[in-house]
Design a protein around this motif. Structure first.
Motif, PDB file in Angstrom:
ATOM      1  N   ASN A  63       0.841  -1.187   0.000  1.00 54.29           N
ATOM      2  CA  ASN A  63       0.000   0.000   0.000  1.00 54.29           C
ATOM      3  C   ASN A  63       0.877   1.238   0.000  1.00 54.29           C
ATOM      4  O   ASN A  63       1.909   1.270   0.679  1.00 54.29           O
ATOM      5  N   ALA A  64       0.482   2.249  -0.757  1.00 55.81           N
ATOM      6  CA  ALA A  64       1.264   3.476  -0.858  1.00 55.81           C
ATOM      7  C   ALA A  64       0.351   4.691  -0.840  1.00 55.81           C
ATOM      8  O   ALA A  64      -0.782   4.655  -1.337  1.00 55.81           O
ATOM      9  N   VAL A  65       0.862   5.781  -0.251  1.00 55.31           N
ATOM     10  CA  VAL A  65       0.153   7.050  -0.215  1.00 55.31           C
ATOM     11  C   VAL A  65       1.211   8.144  -0.101  1.00 55.31           C
ATOM     12  O   VAL A  65       2.360   7.875   0.259  1.00 55.31           O
ATOM     13  N   SER A  66       0.838   9.371  -0.412  1.00 59.60           N
ATOM     14  CA  SER A  66       1.757  10.496  -0.319  1.00 59.60           C
ATOM     15  C   SER A  66       1.142  11.588   0.546  1.00 59.60           C
ATOM     16  O   SER A  66      -0.056  11.562   0.854  1.00 59.60           O
ATOM     17  N   ASN A  67       1.956  12.554   0.921  1.00 55.12           N
ATOM     18  CA  ASN A  67       1.458  13.730   1.651  1.00 55.12           C
ATOM     19  C   ASN A  67       1.094  14.873   0.710  1.00 55.12           C
ATOM     20  O   ASN A  67       0.623  15.914   1.151  1.00 55.12           O
ATOM     21  N   VAL A  68       1.308  14.702  -0.586  1.00 47.18           N
ATOM     22  CA  VAL A  68       1.085  15.772  -1.557  1.00 47.18           C
ATOM     23  C   VAL A  68      -0.410  15.907  -1.840  1.00 47.18           C
ATOM     24  O   VAL A  68      -1.093  14.922  -2.115  1.00 47.18           O
ATOM     25  N   PRO A  69      -0.962  17.119  -1.812  1.00 46.81           N
ATOM     26  CA  PRO A  69      -2.388  17.308  -2.111  1.00 46.81           C
ATOM     27  C   PRO A  69      -2.721  16.912  -3.545  1.00 46.81           C
ATOM     28  O   PRO A  69      -1.900  17.036  -4.458  1.00 46.81           O
ATOM     29  N   VAL A  70      -3.923  16.439  -3.758  1.00 46.27           N
ATOM     30  CA  VAL A  70      -4.366  16.058  -5.094  1.00 46.27           C
ATOM     31  C   VAL A  70      -4.503  17.306  -5.963  1.00 46.27           C
ATOM     32  O   VAL A  70      -4.865  18.387  -5.486  1.00 46.27           O
ATOM     33  N   PRO A 128       4.074   6.496 -11.606  1.00 48.01           N
ATOM     34  CA  PRO A 128       4.439   7.862 -12.005  1.00 48.01           C
ATOM     35  C   PRO A 128       4.383   8.852 -10.849  1.00 48.01           C
ATOM     36  O   PRO A 128       3.690   8.645  -9.849  1.00 48.01           O
ATOM     37  N   SER A 129       5.097   9.956 -11.015  1.00 47.03           N
ATOM     38  CA  SER A 129       5.244  10.939  -9.932  1.00 47.03           C
ATOM     39  C   SER A 129       3.939  11.635  -9.580  1.00 47.03           C
ATOM     40  O   SER A 129       3.802  12.178  -8.475  1.00 47.03           O
ATOM     41  N   ASP A 130       2.966  11.639 -10.492  1.00 43.64           N
ATOM     42  CA  ASP A 130       1.699  12.308 -10.206  1.00 43.64           C
ATOM     43  C   ASP A 130       0.608  11.355  -9.735  1.00 43.64           C
ATOM     44  O   ASP A 130      -0.541  11.751  -9.607  1.00 43.64           O
ATOM     45  N   ARG A 131       0.961  10.084  -9.462  1.00 43.61           N
ATOM     46  CA  ARG A 131      -0.082   9.120  -9.116  1.00 43.61           C
ATOM     47  C   ARG A 131      -0.463   9.147  -7.640  1.00 43.61           C
ATOM     48  O   ARG A 131      -1.633   9.044  -7.275  1.00 43.61           O
ATOM     49  N   LEU A 132       0.496   9.264  -6.737  1.00 47.42           N
ATOM     50  CA  LEU A 132       0.210   9.192  -5.310  1.00 47.42           C
ATOM     51  C   LEU A 132      -0.094  10.576  -4.752  1.00 47.42           C
ATOM     52  O   LEU A 132       0.577  11.549  -5.090  1.00 47.42           O
ATOM     53  N   ASN A 133      -1.115  10.648  -3.891  1.00 47.02           N
ATOM     54  CA  ASN A 133      -1.446  11.905  -3.225  1.00 47.02           C
ATOM     55  C   ASN A 133      -1.981  11.608  -1.837  1.00 47.02           C
ATOM     56  O   ASN A 133      -1.975  10.457  -1.394  1.00 47.02           O
ATOM     57  N   ASN A 134      -2.454  12.616  -1.130  1.00 45.10           N
ATOM     58  CA  ASN A 134      -2.890  12.427   0.257  1.00 45.10           C
ATOM     59  C   ASN A 134      -4.384  12.172   0.383  1.00 45.10           C
ATOM     60  O   ASN A 134      -4.922  12.133   1.488  1.00 45.10           O
ATOM     61  N   THR A 135      -5.073  11.997  -0.740  1.00 43.79           N
ATOM     62  CA  THR A 135      -6.516  11.820  -0.691  1.00 43.79           C
ATOM     63  C   THR A 135      -6.926  10.362  -0.568  1.00 43.79           C
ATOM     64  O   THR A 135      -7.854  10.022   0.160  1.00 43.79           O
ATOM     65  N   ALA A 136      -6.246   9.482  -1.279  1.00 40.10           N
ATOM     66  CA  ALA A 136      -6.647   8.074  -1.277  1.00 40.10           C
ATOM     67  C   ALA A 136      -5.424   7.173  -1.262  1.00 40.10           C
ATOM     68  O   ALA A 136      -4.484   7.368  -2.035  1.00 40.10           O
ATOM     69  N   ARG A 137      -5.455   6.181  -0.387  1.00 40.71           N
ATOM     70  CA  ARG A 137      -4.424   5.152  -0.378  1.00 40.71           C
ATOM     71  C   ARG A 137      -4.650   4.201  -1.540  1.00 40.71           C
ATOM     72  O   ARG A 137      -5.787   3.868  -1.876  1.00 40.71           O
ATOM     73  N   ILE A 138      -3.569   3.722  -2.133  1.00 42.18           N
ATOM     74  CA  ILE A 138      -3.664   2.763  -3.233  1.00 42.18           C
ATOM     75  C   ILE A 138      -3.003   1.462  -2.805  1.00 42.18           C
ATOM     76  O   ILE A 138      -1.837   1.448  -2.376  1.00 42.18           O
ATOM     77  N   THR A 139      -3.727   0.368  -2.917  1.00 41.60           N
ATOM     78  CA  THR A 139      -3.173  -0.960  -2.705  1.00 41.60           C
ATOM     79  C   THR A 139      -2.846  -1.551  -4.072  1.00 41.60           C
ATOM     80  O   THR A 139      -3.735  -1.695  -4.916  1.00 41.60           O
ATOM     81  N   PHE A 140      -1.582  -1.856  -4.279  1.00 40.12           N
ATOM     82  CA  PHE A 140      -1.116  -2.383  -5.563  1.00 40.12           C
ATOM     83  C   PHE A 140      -1.087  -3.908  -5.516  1.00 40.12           C
ATOM     84  O   PHE A 140      -0.705  -4.509  -4.512  1.00 40.12           O
ATOM     85  N   PHE A 141      -1.487  -4.526  -6.638  1.00 38.39           N
ATOM     86  CA  PHE A 141      -1.397  -5.973  -6.805  1.00 38.39           C
ATOM     87  C   PHE A 141      -0.625  -6.264  -8.092  1.00 38.39           C
ATOM     88  O   PHE A 141      -0.861  -5.622  -9.129  1.00 38.39           O
ATOM     89  N   ALA A 142       0.278  -7.225  -8.032  1.00 32.23           N
ATOM     90  CA  ALA A 142       1.027  -7.648  -9.214  1.00 32.23           C
ATOM     91  C   ALA A 142       1.487  -9.084  -8.981  1.00 32.23           C
ATOM     92  O   ALA A 142       1.370  -9.622  -7.874  1.00 32.23           O
TER      93      ALA A 142
END
Length: 512
Positions: A105-112, A145-159
């Motif tokens: 799971n990944a998330v950022s502190n950057v605003p959307v 990509p650098s614009d994918r993660l933000n502080n609004t929604a956590r993303i759980t990646f599957f591969a």
């Protein structure tokens, strides 16, 4: 060696009574003896997957650990600001010939939609190592990509990785973060709950990341009113599929090399704006192209994606394929009412597993039937994770559980997945703590061991939007102990303030 026999070794206890579906070519050697290299290390191979021990198992550069707004447990890794890395080497002993399910799971502190600010790109990779620590192959390399993660929604990646080469004895998990853009020098990426677990068989999808345009996919209708490939705003890599209209995107997947009556794990990520919805189904198709049965039906309602503000990932398991099936047809049907709206798809996985979903009524379409509940409410809104309903646990806490019968479970590992929804009714809301457990039971319903515990201790530090936010969770159990006859899937939540946690799309399946 045929692909069928390769899969048969990991699927069946013996090679007796081999059968083939009409229209599928026979294996050159269907009765050969079973290999002796059966996977005997089937759980999560990652040590300390949620960073509770911090630097004990992980090697890190410019990475610290934080307890703020953690995904699972009490600690997560914070990469940055700027360039950072995070790595662990782990043993492949007991499962050196299996592809591995990879999730984090990944998330950022950057605003959307911040425009001039981003978190920096992220690469997540699995490298195969030999006895001397030398790299002998790459199992997987994901680019976020650098614009994918933000502080609004956590993303759980599957591969899923490829199969390790014969001389691989270890694997290296590596996260590397690039330089972000930030006026305050605070371009952070947070990583939590890393899963790397063996699977019985490889992914069968063609071009699941849409990097090669729509190779392998069939858009209907054609022309400008269909799904098209796009190379902006992807979840992972460079490409994804996108539509601004109603339409379907289909792939026909040959399953002739897979044993009859096999279920399949399906995972995908989707993003949408406005009142858009998505229906997903798997059809079993015979050798003449006729649909003979449905294997899966999912429905994402028309407020779920718009509320999310980012990609949302899903994981589901089909019913077993029916006799006569030669092809699995995967169909995504987008409902986009006006051309200024869109739906995007990315990162599709379709891989055989060793059981169908063992949970009865997994999306609460039949209310709380088959579930035991204490202080649980049935929620029927158009922003649930999947279908028409979910199960909600409110401010005073509560519990929800189901006992699942298992056959020949000893030494086997199972995957548990669910969507958790966080519904805040005020800026001051808290959610309490949710515990997700798999408890092994014997044939007299006595507890004989703990297979998995996920701890969700979520605070309300994200920007308050007033909308529902969904976060997918996944875990892999330890091997079931001797005497296991059932598994109890248990959700229990503490009290909270004006915050609710909702549960939907519960999956429990054997993956190896």
């Amino acid at each position: 060696m045929s692909v069928y026999n390769d899969f048969y070794d990991s699927y069946h206890e013996s090679c007796e009574e081999v059968s083939y579906e009409p229209g599928c070519p026979p294996s050159p050697d269907p009765n050969r003896k079973k290999k002796k290299d059966k996977c005997n290390n089937c759980g999560n191979l990652v040590q300390d997957p949620s960073f509770e021990n911090q630097f004990v198992f992980w090697q890190a550069t410019n990475t610290l650990f934080t307890n703020t707004n953690v995904y699972e447990g009490l600690i997560q890794a914070r990469m940055g600001p700027g360039v950072a890395s995070l790595a662990q080497e782990l043993s492949l002993q007991g499962c050196t010939k299996k592809p591995l399910l990879f999730s984090f799971n990944a998330v950022s502190n950057v605003p959307v939609d911040s425009g001039t600010v981003n978190s920096g790109a992220l690469i997540a990779e699995i490298t195969w190592l030999d006895n001397n620590g030398n790299a002998v192959g790459t199992g997987l390399r994901l680019f976020i990509p650098s614009d994918r993660l933000n502080n609004t929604a956590r993303i759980t990646f599957f591969a899923q990785t490829d199969r390790p080469p014969a001389n691989a004895t270890r694997a290296r998990v590596l996260f590397s973060k690039g330089q972000g853009l930030s006026d305050t020098n605070e371009d952070f990426i947070f990583i939590d709950h890393v899963v790397l677990a063996p699977m019985a068989f490889r992914d069968l999808i063609t071009n699941g990341g849409f990097e090669a345009n729509l190779l392998g996919w069939i858009p209907v209708p054609g022309g400008d009113t269909a799904f098209l490939s796009s190379y902006q705003q992807s979840l992972e890599g460079a490409g994804h599929a996108q539509t601004h209209f109603n339409g379907t995107l289909t792939q026909n997947i040959s399953i002739c090399d897979v044993p009859p009556k096999t279920p399949f794990l399906l995972s995908f990520a989707v993003q949408g704006t406005g009142a858009v919805s998505l229906d997903v189904r798997v059809e079993w198709v015979d050798s003449m192209g006729n649909v003979i049965s449905n294997g899966l039906n999912l429905s994402i309602p028309d407020q779920t994606l718009n509320n999310q503000g980012n990609y949302l990932s899903y994981l589901a398991v089909t019913y077993p394929s029916v006799p006569g099936t030669s092809t699995a047809r995967l169909v995504f049907t987008a409902n986009v009412p006006t051309p200024d709206l869109f739906i995007r798809l990315d990162q599709v996985i379709f891989a055989p597993v060793l059981s169908s979903n063992l949970i009865a009524n997994p999306s609460f379409e039949e209310g709380l039937t088959n579930w035991n509940a204490s202080l649980v409410t049935l929620v029927e809104l158009n922003d649930v994770y999947e279908g028409r309903a979910d199960a909600g646990i409110g401010q005073i806490g509560g519990a929800l559980w189901q006992d699942v019968e298992l056959r020949h479970a000893e030494g086997r590992c199972f995957l548990l997945s669910t969507g958790l929804g966080f519904r805040a009714t005020a800026e001051t809301a808290t959610f309490g703590s949710m515990l997700i457990k798999v408890i092994w039971l014997d044939d007299e319903n006595r507890e004989i061991g703990l297979g998995l515990t996920l701890i969700v201790n979520r605070d309300q530090s994200n920007p308050f939007t007033g909308f529902m936010e969904w976060v997918p969770y996944v875990g892999v159990t330890e091997p079931a102990p001797p005497g296991t006859a059932k598994a109890r899937i248990l959700f229990s939540k503490t009290d909270s303030i004006q915050g609710f946690i909702e549960i939907d799309n519960v999956v429990f399946t054997r993956i190896v």
